[in-house]
Design a protein around this motif. Structure first.
Motif, mmCIF file in Angstrom:
data_model
loop_
_atom_site.group_PDB
_atom_site.id
_atom_site.type_symbol
_atom_site.label_atom_id
_atom_site.label_comp_id
_atom_site.label_asym_id
_atom_site.label_seq_id
_atom_site.Cartn_x
_atom_site.Cartn_y
_atom_site.Cartn_z
ATOM 1 N N VAL A 1 -51.895 4.444 -37.450
ATOM 2 C CA VAL A 1 -50.597 4.824 -36.955
ATOM 3 C C VAL A 1 -50.194 5.926 -36.241
ATOM 4 C CG1 VAL A 1 -48.246 5.373 -38.125
ATOM 5 C CG2 VAL A 1 -49.454 3.456 -39.058
ATOM 6 N N ASN B 1 -44.817 -5.511 -42.229
ATOM 7 C CA ASN B 1 -44.442 -4.139 -42.217
ATOM 8 C C ASN B 1 -43.560 -3.836 -41.024
ATOM 9 O OD1 ASN B 1 -45.717 -0.949 -41.442
ATOM 10 N ND2 ASN B 1 -44.880 -1.482 -43.989
ATOM 11 N N ALA C 1 -42.139 3.675 -33.500
ATOM 12 C CA ALA C 1 -41.536 4.458 -34.259
ATOM 13 C C ALA C 1 -41.277 5.807 -33.523
ATOM 14 C CB ALA C 1 -41.997 4.535 -35.519
ATOM 15 N N ALA C 2 -42.203 6.114 -32.759
ATOM 16 C CA ALA C 2 -41.959 7.278 -31.945
ATOM 17 C C ALA C 2 -41.256 7.237 -30.801
ATOM 18 C CB ALA C 2 -43.490 7.903 -31.492
ATOM 19 N N GLY C 3 -40.922 5.893 -30.539
ATOM 20 C CA GLY C 3 -39.922 5.811 -29.437
ATOM 21 C C GLY C 3 -40.282 5.039 -28.092
ATOM 22 N N SER C 4 -41.499 4.421 -28.257
ATOM 23 C CA SER C 4 -42.220 4.129 -26.860
ATOM 24 C C SER C 4 -41.895 2.481 -27.081
ATOM 25 C CB SER C 4 -43.638 4.397 -26.591
ATOM 26 O OG SER C 4 -43.767 5.919 -26.327
ATOM 27 N N ALA D 1 -48.057 7.818 -27.844
ATOM 28 C CA ALA D 1 -46.612 7.799 -27.636
ATOM 29 C C ALA D 1 -46.224 9.093 -26.933
ATOM 30 C CB ALA D 1 -45.947 7.119 -28.545
ATOM 31 N N GLN E 1 -44.707 10.149 -23.489
ATOM 32 C CA GLN E 1 -43.498 11.068 -23.467
ATOM 33 C C GLN E 1 -43.424 12.274 -23.079
ATOM 34 O OE1 GLN E 1 -41.150 9.917 -26.818
ATOM 35 N NE2 GLN E 1 -42.203 7.797 -26.916
ATOM 36 N N TRP F 1 -41.433 11.903 -40.676
ATOM 37 C CA TRP F 1 -42.334 11.384 -41.549
ATOM 38 C C TRP F 1 -42.397 9.934 -41.463
ATOM 39 C CZ3 TRP F 1 -41.901 8.121 -45.648
ATOM 40 C CH2 TRP F 1 -42.889 8.108 -46.552
ATOM 41 N N VAL G 1 -46.880 0.024 -34.463
ATOM 42 C CA VAL G 1 -46.027 0.614 -35.461
ATOM 43 C C VAL G 1 -45.648 2.147 -34.960
ATOM 44 C CG1 VAL G 1 -45.628 1.050 -37.678
ATOM 45 C CG2 VAL G 1 -46.401 -1.157 -37.105
ATOM 46 N N GLY G 2 -46.718 2.806 -35.046
ATOM 47 C CA GLY G 2 -46.543 4.316 -34.849
ATOM 48 C C GLY G 2 -45.982 4.546 -33.581
ATOM 49 N N ALA G 3 -46.360 3.910 -32.643
ATOM 50 C CA ALA G 3 -45.971 4.227 -30.949
ATOM 51 C C ALA G 3 -44.597 3.908 -31.124
ATOM 52 C CB ALA G 3 -46.687 3.561 -30.186
ATOM 53 N N GLY H 1 -51.177 5.709 -32.652
ATOM 54 C CA GLY H 1 -50.252 5.118 -31.805
ATOM 55 C C GLY H 1 -49.187 6.023 -31.450
ATOM 56 N N ILE H 2 -48.755 6.950 -32.447
ATOM 57 C CA ILE H 2 -48.007 8.100 -32.431
ATOM 58 C C ILE H 2 -48.369 9.073 -31.134
ATOM 59 C CG2 ILE H 2 -46.843 10.104 -33.552
ATOM 60 C CD1 ILE H 2 -46.929 8.457 -36.237
ATOM 61 N N PHE I 1 -39.388 7.482 -41.884
ATOM 62 C CA PHE I 1 -39.497 6.083 -41.978
ATOM 63 C C PHE I 1 -40.582 5.429 -42.631
ATOM 64 C CE2 PHE I 1 -38.388 4.983 -37.148
ATOM 65 C CZ PHE I 1 -37.626 6.038 -37.025
ATOM 66 N N GLN J 1 -33.135 -5.297 -33.555
ATOM 67 C CA GLN J 1 -34.177 -4.305 -33.720
ATOM 68 C C GLN J 1 -35.228 -5.160 -34.636
ATOM 69 O OE1 GLN J 1 -33.200 -0.226 -34.846
ATOM 70 N NE2 GLN J 1 -31.127 -0.772 -34.370
ATOM 71 N N GLY K 1 -33.806 -0.256 -41.334
ATOM 72 C CA GLY K 1 -35.458 -0.165 -41.703
ATOM 73 C C GLY K 1 -35.897 0.629 -42.616
ATOM 74 N N ARG L 1 -34.608 3.919 -43.544
ATOM 75 C CA ARG L 1 -35.103 5.304 -43.121
ATOM 76 C C ARG L 1 -33.951 6.281 -43.709
ATOM 77 N NH1 ARG L 1 -34.910 2.964 -36.776
ATOM 78 N NH2 ARG L 1 -36.333 1.730 -37.162
ATOM 79 N N GLY M 1 -39.902 -5.078 -41.417
ATOM 80 C CA GLY M 1 -39.290 -4.637 -42.573
ATOM 81 C C GLY M 1 -38.797 -3.163 -41.872
ATOM 82 N N MET M 2 -39.514 -2.398 -41.018
ATOM 83 C CA MET M 2 -39.470 -1.273 -40.388
ATOM 84 C C MET M 2 -38.534 -1.357 -39.169
ATOM 85 S SD MET M 2 -42.900 0.926 -41.022
ATOM 86 C CE MET M 2 -42.469 2.461 -40.491
ATOM 87 N N ARG M 3 -38.266 -2.603 -38.771
ATOM 88 C CA ARG M 3 -37.376 -2.834 -37.752
ATOM 89 C C ARG M 3 -37.778 -2.166 -36.461
ATOM 90 N NH1 ARG M 3 -32.382 -4.425 -40.104
ATOM 91 N NH2 ARG M 3 -31.923 -5.041 -37.917
ATOM 92 N N LEU M 4 -39.089 -2.472 -36.239
ATOM 93 C CA LEU M 4 -39.468 -1.886 -34.894
ATOM 94 C C LEU M 4 -39.851 -3.281 -33.857
ATOM 95 C CD1 LEU M 4 -42.364 0.391 -36.721
ATOM 96 C CD2 LEU M 4 -39.980 1.022 -35.584
#
Ligand code: TPP
Ligand code: SF4
Ligand code: SF4
Ligand code: SF4
Ligand code: MG
Lengths: 385, 301, 86
Positions: free
Chosen positions: B73, A92, A69-72, B80, B84, B62, A65-67, B76-77, A206, A158, C6, C8, A95-98
């Motif tokens: 989470v 989750n 959302a960070a765009g990877s 990533a 990148q 956030w 989820v984190g990665a 993972g960030i 997010f 998404q 989502g 946001r 719902g967050m559309r990842l």
């Protein structure tokens, strides 16, 4: 390039070709060979990903989820108990559309503990908002990963996606698989570049919470994304076919169904056995055919209704059970698709916890269906109950 | 009318109670961390008062996923960003319930793996968002809705879990405690944590007027009293060794306890001397362990 | 306004929520007494106190909740809380 390889390794190879930047998974039988192979790729420099060796599955999917959302582009794999430990994150992520892609080497749910195959795990999460693809063989299990990323990441969709294949039966079986080259994979699946991500250059929040003024519409939008995935699957499934000769634009596959009087509906590897049984029944003059469902979410309600419109009866085979209801999830969905028609739909629960499904079982089920007997656990051992 | 400048990365309009210590901690942490920061939240008061859709108070990127998984989470960030080639810092801001209790597995895993992030626990010593239930951070004898004081109970039966020690034992290169009452110290510690490679932890004492039972204007004063009585110790640990502590001329714990409704049962209907002695012993032990006492020469008669 | 995918949002919208309406007591700043130390600005949980062009401090009453922290902590006693007149 054709190679004879174990299902898990074919899947791992496909994932490598999809170039995920972050892989986060936790070992569990029968998925382990996939994550071991990916760790090997990273260790040998053939996959340029950060491989997070998380301490449990909840963290595995949370890191995704984190990665994501960070765009990877991210990848995970699990099954059964692991999937249920993730369950909160499963909802989750949708719902967050990842657009996370996760392989599920389908396995039974405890208790009792069982490492063997059925589809109770992913099917139990059918309402979570993920796309569900179910493979019949290792070729499909492999190819569906490319399709899954392509559809999941499409801006109109998404949504995250499960690519499901039967544990052991496919994951641990050697079969010939035509593997894409990296060049071919790259020509179909382009780098993930979302328009919104966690980024100091364009700060966004997010995962905010929604009051009753908004929540209802957010759920509607996620459901709309499921509906839109249909067009994306058709488009990209066709493109895959044009490029590589294997077309995945259809949600369902018919086998000798055109003039069939009895239709069997099923998913996954048991469809191989069912096709063999159908060939034998056809040789004996029985008009039996198969409708195999490849995409369970979004559920192809019109396609199923249309494909079954001409038959006299339908036997739905489920390797799962919605306990306390009339049967398995596929039967419930098919009955819904057939609502208003007079064609009887009978459900059969079989093959739970790794119980073998043989050709003679299929023939027996067809006989039961012809007699109008169904909506039952098939093949119970009388001496045990 | 004179011109006003707005520089805060945590914006006005959030829905925290007036005088909320946690809201102040969000301001101070973001100000210390700067705009090149991605904040990861856990479910709780701060998440709820700052992000009802679409009214976010956060001007830095956030993300909130669940109650228990912020550390994962963030893992993972961080992975990533590394892939990148990006340079933003990852800062978790999670409540004490999310940190001491439900998030322990994710935190332990993430610290053991050694991700480069800063984990900040804003510690208001209970589950405030769900109505003031006890957590592993709730102090001894505090009355909460799941550890109520009653005819046969003095409130929470256990002392506060030693979370900094647990994370230091994971090999965290930098672990610190701070308080909203000392903003410069807090901000310096946050910056130090952010600039130390690897997983760092800062536990911030953030009094909650609603949950502890005091008027919002006293938030800072009460945070100061916690330190002045030795019930909260501000320290820094580098590679597992305490390198700095805030020293005080210690006051008796009653000075702190009597300011808050959560300890009222220790004074009314009658003074619970044994219980107060027990709490005083906790403070004395803290004082000895960290060496916080400034010895003042006794006044000559 | 269409929903963001989502759930946001970009920054700025929290300012639509004018928390000044919560206020019961209003902080009055006496610029004569102010030593320009900035403590009130630092400690306000709303972040609504700003330095004006004369180098002294003012709250933004659109957001000030009237918690009284600034008045309690001002070392010069330059801030007093007055009952809000509504
Ligand atoms: C898995 C799960 N269990 C329980 C909850 C309910 N819940 C939401 S926030 C919260 C307490 C938060 O406490 P803390 O982390 O201390 O943050 P605070 O609200 O005190 O700032 C609880 C119990 C939840 N959201 N998810
Ligand atoms: S309940 Fe406590 S932590 Fe929550 S907003 Fe109010 S003061 Fe802040
Ligand atoms: S705290 Fe008081 S003295 Fe300091 S800047 Fe604010 S008003 Fe002036
Ligand atoms: S009363 Fe509270 S909210 Fe208002 S300016 Fe002072 S500190 Fe800020
Ligand atoms: Mg708390």
């Amino acid at each position: 390039m054709m190679e004879i390889t174990e299902g898990s390794h074919a899947v791992a190879e496909a994932v490598r070709l999809c170039r995920p930047q972050v892989v986060s998974a936790y070992p569990i039988t029968p998925q382990t060979h996939i994550v071991e192979a990916l760790a090997d790729f990273v260790a040998n420099g053939t996959l340029d990903a950060d491989y997070i060796t998380v301490e449990n599955e909840l963290s595995a999917l949370s890191a995704c989820v984190g990665a994501s959302a960070a765009g990877s582009r991210v990848y995970s794999a699990t099954t059964s108990q692991g999937l249920m430990l993730m369950a909160e994150v499963v909802f989750n992520a949708a719902g967050m559309r990842l657009p996370i892609v996760m392989s599920i080497a389908n396995r039974a749910m405890g208790a009792p503990l069982s490492i063997w195959n059925d589809m109770q795990d992913s099917i139990s999460l059918r309402d979570a908002g993920w796309l569900h693809f179910y493979a019949e063989d290792n070729q499909e299990a492999t190819d569906l990963h490319f399709l899954a990323y392509k559809v999941a990441e499409d801006p109109t969709v998404q949504l995250p996606a499960f690519v499901c294949f039967d544990g052991f039966i496919l994951s641990h079986t050697y079969e010939p698989v035509d593997m894409l080259t990296q060049e071919q994979a790259d020509s179909f699946l382009h780098p993930y570049n979302p328009s919104e991500k966690l980024d100091a250059k364009d700060p966004m929040s997010f995962g905010m919470y929604a009051t009753p003024d908004y929540y209802h519409e957010f759920r509607y939008e996620t459901n709309e994304a499921q509906n839109k995935a249909k067009a994306a699957i058709q488009k990209y499934g066709k493109e895959f076919g044009t490029l590589f000769g294997r077309d995945y634009s259809a949600f369902v596959e018919s086998y000798r169904l055109d003039d069939a009087e009895t239709a069997i509906v099923a998913m996954g590897s048991m469809c191989g056995t069912i096709k063999d049984a159908i060939d034998e029944m056809r040789d004996a003059g029985q008009k039996v055919g198969l409708l195999r469902i490849r995409v369970f979410r979004p559920f192809p309600i019109e396609e199923v209704a249309k494909a079954l419109s001409h038959v006299k009866r339908v036997a739905v085979l489920d390797k799962n059970v919605s306990l306390g209801s009339r049967g398995g999830a596929t039967a419930i969905e098919v009955r819904d698709a057939m609502y208003g028609k007079t064609i009887p739909v009978k459900g059969y629960i079989l093959g739970l916890g790794g119980r073998d499904i043989r050709k003679k079982d299929i023939k027996e089920i067809v006989k039961l269906c012809e007699k109008g007997v169904g909506d039952q656990f098939y093949g119970l051992k009388k001496e045990l109950i | 009318m004179a011109e006003k400048k707005t520089c805060d990365l945590f914006d006005c309009g959030h829905r925290a109670c007036g005088g909320c210590g946690a809201a102040l901690s969000a301001r101070l942490v973001t100000e210390a961390a700067g705009p090149e920061t991605i904040v990861v939240a856990s479910t709780g008061c701060m998440e709820v008062f700052s992000t009802p859709y679409p009214e976010t108070a956060w001007k830095v990127p956030w993300i909130h996923s669940l109650f228990e998984n912020a550390a994962a989470v963030a893992s993972g960030i961080e992975a990533a960003l590394k892939k990148q080639g990006r340079k933003e810092k990852v800062v978790i801001m999670a409540g004490d319930g999310a940190t001491f209790d439900i998030g322990m597995i994710c935190i332990s895993g993430a610290f053991e793996r050694g991700h480069d992030f800063t984990y900040i626990c804003y510690d208001n010593e209970a589950y405030m968002n769900t109505g003031i239930q006890r957590s592993g951070a709730t102090p001894y004898d505090a009355s909460t809705t799941t550890s109520p004081a009653g005819k046969v109970s003095f409130g929470n039966k256990r002392p506060k879990k030693d979370m900094p020690a647990i994370l230091a034992a994971h090999g965290a290169p930098y672990v610190a405690t701070a308080s909203i009452a000392y903003p410069a110290d807090l901000m310096q510690k946050v910056q130090k944590a952010i600039n130390t490679p690897g997983p760092c932890y800062v536990q911030v004492h953030a009094p909650c007027c609603t949950g502890w039972g005091f008027e919002g204007e006293q938030t800072i004063a009460i945070a100061k009293l916690a330190i002045e009585t030795g019930l909260w110790v501000n320290f820094e640990m580098v590679d597992g060794t305490v390198t700095k502590v805030k020293k005080v001329v210690r006051k008796p714990v009653t000075e702190y306890l009597k300011t808050q409704k959560r300890f009222r049962h220790l004074f009314k209907p009658k003074l619970q001397e044994a219980e107060i002695a027990h709490i005083q012993a906790i403070a004395d032990k803290n004082a000895e362990k960290y060496g916080i006492d400034i010895k003042v020469p006794p006044k000559k008669e | 306004m269409a929903l963001a995918v989502g759930c946001r949002a970009r920054p700025g919208k929290s300012r639509d929520n004018k928390t000044g309406s919560w206020r019961v007591f209003k902080p009055i700043f006496d610029h004569e007494k102010c030593s320009k130390c900035g403590m009130c600005r630092t400690l306000c949980p709303e972040g609504c106190i700003h330095e004006n062009t004369e180098g002294v401090f003012d709250p933004d009453y659109a957001f000030c909740k009237g918690c009284g922290i600034c008045a309690a902590e001002c070392p010069k006693a330059a801030i007093t809380m007055k009952q809000e007149e509504k």
